[in-house]
Design a protein around this motif. Structure first.
Motif, PDB file in Angstrom:
ATOM      1  N   GLU A   1     -29.543 -20.115 -14.357  1.00 28.20           N
ATOM      2  CA  GLU A   1     -28.898 -18.897 -14.838  1.00 28.20           C
ATOM      3  C   GLU A   1     -29.846 -17.701 -14.838  1.00 28.20           C
ATOM      4  OE1 GLU A   1     -26.122 -21.264 -18.158  1.00 28.20           O
ATOM      5  OE2 GLU A   1     -27.616 -19.793 -18.803  1.00 28.20           O
ATOM      6  N   ASP A   2     -29.260 -16.509 -14.815  1.00 27.81           N
ATOM      7  CA  ASP A   2     -29.878 -15.229 -15.184  1.00 27.81           C
ATOM      8  C   ASP A   2     -31.270 -15.003 -14.587  1.00 27.81           C
ATOM      9  OD1 ASP A   2     -27.564 -15.100 -16.571  1.00 27.81           O
ATOM     10  OD2 ASP A   2     -28.457 -15.221 -18.555  1.00 27.81           O
ATOM     11  N   PRO A   3     -31.352 -14.758 -13.276  1.00 26.63           N
ATOM     12  CA  PRO A   3     -32.650 -14.597 -12.619  1.00 26.63           C
ATOM     13  C   PRO A   3     -33.268 -13.225 -12.828  1.00 26.63           C
ATOM     14  CG  PRO A   3     -30.885 -14.229 -11.052  1.00 26.63           C
ATOM     15  CD  PRO A   3     -30.222 -14.633 -12.342  1.00 26.63           C
ATOM     16  N   ARG A   4     -34.585 -13.185 -12.772  1.00 21.11           N
ATOM     17  CA  ARG A   4     -35.379 -11.976 -12.544  1.00 21.11           C
ATOM     18  C   ARG A   4     -36.377 -12.330 -11.440  1.00 21.11           C
ATOM     19  NH1 ARG A   4     -32.669 -12.555 -17.497  1.00 21.11           N
ATOM     20  NH2 ARG A   4     -32.678 -10.602 -18.670  1.00 21.11           N
ATOM     21  N   ILE A   5     -36.753 -11.363 -10.631  1.00 21.31           N
ATOM     22  CA  ILE A   5     -37.628 -11.691  -9.507  1.00 21.31           C
ATOM     23  C   ILE A   5     -38.651 -10.588  -9.272  1.00 21.31           C
ATOM     24  CG2 ILE A   5     -36.076 -10.683  -7.768  1.00 21.31           C
ATOM     25  CD1 ILE A   5     -36.883 -13.078  -5.941  1.00 21.31           C
ATOM     26  N   VAL A   6     -39.864 -11.002  -8.883  1.00 23.88           N
ATOM     27  CA  VAL A   6     -40.923 -10.074  -8.500  1.00 23.88           C
ATOM     28  C   VAL A   6     -41.583 -10.586  -7.226  1.00 23.88           C
ATOM     29  CG1 VAL A   6     -41.381  -9.366 -10.880  1.00 23.88           C
ATOM     30  CG2 VAL A   6     -42.710 -11.230  -9.860  1.00 23.88           C
ATOM     31  N   GLN A   7     -42.306  -9.700  -6.575  1.00 22.50           N
ATOM     32  CA  GLN A   7     -43.078 -10.050  -5.388  1.00 22.50           C
ATOM     33  C   GLN A   7     -44.553  -9.872  -5.681  1.00 22.50           C
ATOM     34  OE1 GLN A   7     -42.151  -7.688  -1.949  1.00 22.50           O
ATOM     35  NE2 GLN A   7     -43.228  -9.015  -0.525  1.00 22.50           N
ATOM     36  N   THR A   8     -45.380 -10.742  -5.119  1.00 23.26           N
ATOM     37  CA  THR A   8     -46.822 -10.612  -5.273  1.00 23.26           C
ATOM     38  C   THR A   8     -47.389  -9.801  -4.116  1.00 23.26           C
ATOM     39  OG1 THR A   8     -47.281 -12.653  -4.061  1.00 23.26           O
ATOM     40  CG2 THR A   8     -46.926 -12.840  -6.443  1.00 23.26           C
ATOM     41  N   SER A   9     -48.639  -9.390  -4.243  1.00 16.09           N
ATOM     42  CA  SER A   9     -49.264  -8.579  -3.197  1.00 16.09           C
ATOM     43  C   SER A   9     -49.410  -9.339  -1.886  1.00 16.09           C
ATOM     44  CB  SER A   9     -50.635  -8.096  -3.677  1.00 16.09           C
ATOM     45  OG  SER A   9     -51.462  -9.200  -4.040  1.00 16.09           O
ATOM     46  N   ASP A  10     -49.411 -10.680  -1.937  1.00 18.64           N
ATOM     47  CA  ASP A  10     -49.512 -11.469  -0.711  1.00 18.64           C
ATOM     48  C   ASP A  10     -48.155 -11.906  -0.168  1.00 18.64           C
ATOM     49  OD1 ASP A  10     -48.785 -13.363  -2.561  1.00 18.64           O
ATOM     50  OD2 ASP A  10     -50.517 -14.665  -2.264  1.00 18.64           O
ATOM     51  N   GLY A  11     -47.063 -11.347  -0.715  1.00 18.33           N
ATOM     52  CA  GLY A  11     -45.744 -11.598  -0.143  1.00 18.33           C
ATOM     53  C   GLY A  11     -44.984 -12.769  -0.725  1.00 18.33           C
ATOM     54  N   ARG A  12     -45.496 -13.386  -1.760  1.00 15.64           N
ATOM     55  CA  ARG A  12     -44.788 -14.500  -2.382  1.00 15.64           C
ATOM     56  C   ARG A  12     -43.769 -13.952  -3.381  1.00 15.64           C
ATOM     57  NH1 ARG A  12     -47.586 -18.345  -6.725  1.00 15.64           N
ATOM     58  NH2 ARG A  12     -48.768 -16.400  -6.833  1.00 15.64           N
ATOM     59  N   TYR A  13     -42.621 -14.623  -3.491  1.00 11.54           N
ATOM     60  CA  TYR A  13     -41.591 -14.224  -4.439  1.00 11.54           C
ATOM     61  C   TYR A  13     -41.612 -15.175  -5.631  1.00 11.54           C
ATOM     62  CZ  TYR A  13     -40.061 -11.501  -0.463  1.00 11.54           C
ATOM     63  OH  TYR A  13     -40.025 -10.634   0.592  1.00 11.54           O
ATOM     64  N   VAL A  14     -41.592 -14.591  -6.828  1.00  7.83           N
ATOM     65  CA  VAL A  14     -41.651 -15.373  -8.059  1.00  7.83           C
ATOM     66  C   VAL A  14     -40.369 -15.123  -8.847  1.00  7.83           C
ATOM     67  CG1 VAL A  14     -42.931 -15.832 -10.171  1.00  7.83           C
ATOM     68  CG2 VAL A  14     -44.164 -15.177  -8.097  1.00  7.83           C
ATOM     69  N   LEU A  15     -39.633 -16.194  -9.076  1.00  7.35           N
ATOM     70  CA  LEU A  15     -38.355 -16.133  -9.756  1.00  7.35           C
ATOM     71  C   LEU A  15     -38.478 -16.726 -11.153  1.00  7.35           C
ATOM     72  CD1 LEU A  15     -35.150 -15.694  -9.225  1.00  7.35           C
ATOM     73  CD2 LEU A  15     -35.128 -18.181  -8.935  1.00  7.35           C
ATOM     74  N   THR A  16     -38.052 -15.978 -12.165  1.00  4.20           N
ATOM     75  CA  THR A  16     -37.890 -16.550 -13.499  1.00  4.20           C
ATOM     76  C   THR A  16     -36.393 -16.707 -13.737  1.00  4.20           C
ATOM     77  OG1 THR A  16     -37.924 -14.371 -14.561  1.00  4.20           O
ATOM     78  CG2 THR A  16     -40.020 -15.551 -14.392  1.00  4.20           C
ATOM     79  N   TYR A  17     -36.011 -17.794 -14.404  1.00  4.03           N
ATOM     80  CA  TYR A  17     -34.586 -18.070 -14.615  1.00  4.03           C
ATOM     81  C   TYR A  17     -34.445 -19.017 -15.801  1.00  4.03           C
ATOM     82  CZ  TYR A  17     -35.367 -22.644 -12.379  1.00  4.03           C
ATOM     83  OH  TYR A  17     -35.813 -23.913 -12.079  1.00  4.03           O
ATOM     84  N   THR A  18     -33.210 -19.206 -16.251  1.00  2.00           N
ATOM     85  CA  THR A  18     -32.934 -20.104 -17.357  1.00  2.00           C
ATOM     86  C   THR A  18     -32.421 -21.441 -16.835  1.00  2.00           C
ATOM     87  OG1 THR A  18     -32.379 -18.255 -18.815  1.00  2.00           O
ATOM     88  CG2 THR A  18     -31.628 -20.441 -19.487  1.00  2.00           C
ATOM     89  N   GLN A  19     -33.067 -22.510 -17.249  1.00  6.53           N
ATOM     90  CA  GLN A  19     -32.574 -23.857 -16.981  1.00  6.53           C
ATOM     91  C   GLN A  19     -31.672 -24.271 -18.145  1.00  6.53           C
ATOM     92  OE1 GLN A  19     -36.459 -25.825 -16.717  1.00  6.53           O
ATOM     93  NE2 GLN A  19     -36.155 -26.063 -14.516  1.00  6.53           N
ATOM     94  N   TRP A  20     -30.474 -24.793 -17.830  1.00  8.88           N
ATOM     95  CA  TRP A  20     -29.531 -25.141 -18.885  1.00  8.88           C
ATOM     96  C   TRP A  20     -29.034 -26.574 -18.682  1.00  8.88           C
ATOM     97  CZ3 TRP A  20     -28.131 -25.261 -23.453  1.00  8.88           C
ATOM     98  CH2 TRP A  20     -26.814 -25.402 -23.905  1.00  8.88           C
ATOM     99  N   ASN A  21     -29.510 -27.466 -19.537  1.00  9.48           N
ATOM    100  CA  ASN A  21     -29.098 -28.869 -19.467  1.00  9.48           C
ATOM    101  C   ASN A  21     -28.120 -29.221 -20.587  1.00  9.48           C
ATOM    102  OD1 ASN A  21     -30.749 -28.895 -21.703  1.00  9.48           O
ATOM    103  ND2 ASN A  21     -32.111 -30.514 -20.973  1.00  9.48           N
ATOM    104  N   ARG A  22     -27.543 -28.188 -21.200  1.00  8.19           N
ATOM    105  CA  ARG A  22     -26.578 -28.324 -22.294  1.00  8.19           C
ATOM    106  C   ARG A  22     -27.216 -28.858 -23.578  1.00  8.19           C
ATOM    107  NH1 ARG A  22     -22.141 -26.797 -19.755  1.00  8.19           N
ATOM    108  NH2 ARG A  22     -21.796 -27.436 -17.598  1.00  8.19           N
TER     109      ARG A  22
END
Length: 364
Positions: A132-153
């Protein structure tokens, strides 16, 4: 024209932007005939690894978007849920879809989700509620870093994943699972927004004092730091608890709860944090709906990123249009979550009533 005259001009000529502070981002404006840019659809199906059945994975809701610029195009990652018939409440699984735009106006959607619960090492944290609910950033070397919510109920957990192409992902698991023997592992954590800065026209993850910083959480916003964007240490009080850096305020639009929005921006004035705020009418703002979500801005010190310098007393974005007040969340939502700088214009993406995706823009 001096700064005072500019402020007066903005207040008079842009009534939707009720409050102007010199450090704020914006004013963000809707298109004249604003419509959602991503809406639910019944045409896309996909075989779900959890149920092993074909599901219409974005047939009920498409909302809460992250955004990043890649290969000269805007890429929007959005949360999607399918219709379930009579068992709608509480039974959904969330996956992330991807929409791509070359002009910021029209968006081409991929037919299958690009991030979802699978038969992988995160199964125990993501089945059967989803990602759920992603946020994303890019690093200076081109890698993408995704933060998100894991929901196992059982517990919603803030997690991180990385990718080089936005389609193939390596999941690294819950962000705080290794901190102090998992002290916060079984505690609700979500909404991780990593600090960014604008470099050569591109937003990239920023370091302060040799570390990356992330604002996260609900109903308060807390702060964490990292050396590698994977492992994070939350800032604690002297008593060993999470130290809130931004909290709800009775009497204001953010009287119920607050939640980190898109990745914050490092500016000359400090760190600008866009945040989502819930209102409760009896001790909040009477003219706003009960539990209505609007968006505010806060300024933090770039020397001490936990130090609040200023914040808005009024929302800079709130539900006004019909599609922002209808859907799963009938009280209305403008839930900001994605921010990009593209061809001289800032695009701010937001979820509407837990149902669709909208966008507002600001051209400095």
């Amino acid at each position: 024209m001096n700064r005072l005259l500019i402020v007066i001009f903005l207040i008079i000529c842009i009534p939707s932007f009720a409050q102007v502070k010199p450090w704020m981002l914006g004013p963000f404006e809707r298109d004249k005939n604003a419509q959602p840019i991503i809406s639910p659809m019944d045409l896309t199906s996909w075989k779900d690894p959890m149920s092993e059945r074909t599901v219409f994975w974005e047939s009920m809701a498409t909302f809460n978007p992250a955004a990043i610029v890649k290969d000269g195009k805007i890429h929007v990652l959005y949360r999607a849920e399918e219709k379930l018939g009579e068992k709608e409440i509480g039974g959904h699984a969330s996956r992330l879809g991807l929409a791509i735009s070359e002009d910021g106006k029209t968006y081409h959607r991929l037919p299958k989700p690009v991030f979802f619960p699978d038969h992988d090492n995160q199964k125990e944290f993501e089945w059967t509620g989803g990602t759920e609910d992603p946020r994303i950033v890019q690093t200076s070397d081109g890698r993408y870093v995704l933060t998100y919510t894991q929901w196992n109920r059982e517990y919603p957990r803030l997690a991180v994943a990385t990718s080089k192409d936005l389609k193939n992902w390596q999941k690294h698991g819950p962000i705080f699972k290794d901190f102090k023997n998992g002290k916060y592992h079984n505690q609700e954590t979500k909404s991780g927004a990593i600090l960014t800065e604008l470099k050569e026209g591109k937003l990239v993850a920023a370091k302060l004092h040799g570390k990356y910083w992330m604002y996260f959480g609900v109903p308060h916003i807390w702060l964490a730091s990292s050396d590698d964007l994977i492992h994070w240490d939350p800032v604690e009080t002297i008593d060993g608890n999470l130290a809130p850096v931004l909290s709800p305020r009775p009497g204001f639009f953010d009287s119920w709860l607050i939640e980190a929005g898109p990745p914050p921006l490092l500016t000359e004035d400090g760190i600008v944090v866009l945040y989502n705020a819930g209102n409760q009418q009896h001790i909040g703002v009477k003219t706003l709906g009960n539990r209505l979500y609007a968006a505010g801005q806060a300024l933090f010190s770039k020397e001490e990123p936990w130090k609040l310098l200023d914040r808005t007393d009024e929302p800079f974005l709130k539900p006004e249009l019909p599609f922002e007040k209808s859907g799963q969340y009938v009280d209305g939502t403008t839930f900001v979550e994605g921010l990009v700088y593209y061809e001289g214009t800032w695009y701010l993406y937001y979820g509407t009533a837990d149902s669709m995706v909208g966008v507002v823009t600001w051209k400095p």
